[in-house]
Design a protein around this motif. Sequence first.
Motif, short mmCIF file in Angstrom:
data_model
loop_
_atom_site.label_atom_id
_atom_site.label_comp_id
_atom_site.label_asym_id
_atom_site.label_seq_id
_atom_site.Cartn_x
_atom_site.Cartn_y
_atom_site.Cartn_z
N ASP A 118 -1.54 5.68 -5.86
CA ASP A 118 -1.23 4.74 -4.79
C ASP A 118 -1.94 3.40 -5.05
O ASP A 118 -2.94 3.37 -5.78
CB ASP A 118 -1.76 5.35 -3.49
CG ASP A 118 -1.08 4.79 -2.26
OD1 ASP A 118 -0.22 3.92 -2.38
OD2 ASP A 118 -1.44 5.25 -1.16
N ASP A 119 -1.43 2.35 -4.46
CA ASP A 119 -2.06 1.03 -4.53
C ASP A 119 -2.31 0.61 -5.97
O ASP A 119 -3.32 -0.05 -6.29
CB ASP A 119 -3.40 1.01 -3.76
CG ASP A 119 -3.22 1.41 -2.31
OD1 ASP A 119 -2.09 1.40 -1.83
OD2 ASP A 119 -4.24 1.71 -1.65
N PHE A 120 -1.40 0.98 -6.87
CA PHE A 120 -1.62 0.73 -8.29
C PHE A 120 -1.79 -0.76 -8.56
O PHE A 120 -1.03 -1.59 -8.07
CB PHE A 120 -0.45 1.27 -9.12
CG PHE A 120 -0.69 1.17 -10.60
CD1 PHE A 120 -1.52 2.07 -11.24
CD2 PHE A 120 -0.11 0.16 -11.35
CE1 PHE A 120 -1.76 1.98 -12.60
CE2 PHE A 120 -0.35 0.05 -12.71
CZ PHE A 120 -1.18 0.96 -13.34
N ILE A 164 3.56 0.85 -6.98
CA ILE A 164 3.17 -0.56 -7.04
C ILE A 164 2.75 -1.01 -5.65
O ILE A 164 3.51 -0.87 -4.69
CB ILE A 164 4.34 -1.43 -7.55
CG1 ILE A 164 4.71 -1.00 -8.98
CG2 ILE A 164 3.98 -2.90 -7.50
CD1 ILE A 164 5.93 -1.74 -9.53
N ASP A 165 1.56 -1.55 -5.55
CA ASP A 165 1.02 -1.91 -4.24
C ASP A 165 1.83 -3.02 -3.57
O ASP A 165 2.33 -3.93 -4.23
CB ASP A 165 -0.44 -2.36 -4.40
CG ASP A 165 -1.12 -2.50 -3.04
OD1 ASP A 165 -1.26 -1.46 -2.36
OD2 ASP A 165 -1.45 -3.63 -2.65
N LYS A 166 1.88 -2.93 -2.24
CA LYS A 166 2.70 -3.92 -1.52
C LYS A 166 2.15 -5.33 -1.62
O LYS A 166 2.89 -6.30 -1.43
CB LYS A 166 2.89 -3.49 -0.06
CG LYS A 166 1.65 -3.33 0.77
CD LYS A 166 2.08 -2.93 2.19
CE LYS A 166 0.91 -2.72 3.11
NZ LYS A 166 0.07 -1.55 2.77
N SER A 167 0.89 -5.48 -1.96
CA SER A 167 0.34 -6.84 -2.10
C SER A 167 1.01 -7.60 -3.25
O SER A 167 1.04 -8.83 -3.24
CB SER A 167 -1.18 -6.78 -2.32
OG SER A 167 -1.49 -6.08 -3.51
CA CA Z 1 -2.99 0.67 0.96
#
Ligand code: CA
Length: 279
Positions: free
Chosen positions: A179-181, A201-204
């Motif tokens: 998660d949050d790669f 792939i992290d949403k950021s």
């Molecule tokens: Ca997160």
Amino acid sequence: AKDHGGDRYFIYHGDMFQRVAHRVMMEGEVKQALAKGQFSLSLQPQLVAKTNKVHGFEALLRWQHPERGMVSPDDFIPLLENSEHMISLGYWVIRRCFELYKGMRDIGLSDVIIAINLSAAQFTDVNLQSYLEALLKEFDLAAENFELELTEHTLVKDIDKAIVTMDALRLLGFSFAIDDFGTGYSSLAYLKRMPVDVIKIDKSFVVGMLENHADFQIIMSTIAMVKNLGLTVIAEGVETKAQLRTLTENDCDLIQGYYFSKPIPEAGLFDFIGREIVD
Ligand code: CA
Ligand code: C2E
Ligand code: CA
Ligand code: CA
């Protein structure tokens, strides 16, 4: 203000005291909340990019607090990290996911997965494997129906031990997603050493991917790399049709985000299932 240990400790003492007090309060409240049934799960669909078919659901914890209303998991899970109450809560989440899956199977749905977030404390708990094995028997479900989401934060403590745990759980049939790669310090090192199946792939990176050149390139390189390694790649936080189209055209396997659906409260899950999704 951050505490860095050493001499800085004293400078931030007041702040630390408040944080500790807050955490102790939280721990007590969580224990009560579990007993009173204030927790529930919301499930956010993950769709196959090219077909819009539902691939599965990520289970996201929700706390309906009697006075404070809906408390975000970001506001209490980090506080509970390393607490025995987080472990109890984590086991509650896993059991609830099995119950929900059994409900789905009973209406004929058995080709989707439920993705479960594991905290560091839970992932390193010695009882995790036997708990999961017992649930598989109790509910007569296959481990292949569940994916376990770990963050780099979860894995960082003892990599060799983490690999042993992952190998054992994969032997049972569970799969793993990172998660949050890309948000940690050593994503690529994890990718090389960890027996994982899915990279998230992290949403950021996704939020500004069409405006920000660096984010766009990072996403494209990640997709290419993950695919070349023979793994599955999912993008989270996909909110627009333009993001969806670009990710799909560039071979991202799975899509999760508000564009298709916000997390769905348990009660609405069965209304969602079976509904045709058109983008
Ligand atoms: Ca997160
Ligand atoms: P996460 O695992 O990275 O989960 C994704 C978060 O992004 C969720 O927030 C989800 O509601 C949100 N999200 C999904 N699609 C979109 C979108 O299109 N745009 C935006 N802006 N956000 C989107 P949520 O539900 O508030 O959860 C926050 C975090 O709390 C999770 O981040 C996860 O780290 C943690 N968490 C949630 N449930 C559990 C759990 O059962 N166990 C553990 N250990 N952690 C959990
Ligand atoms: Ca997650
Ligand atoms: Ca994430």
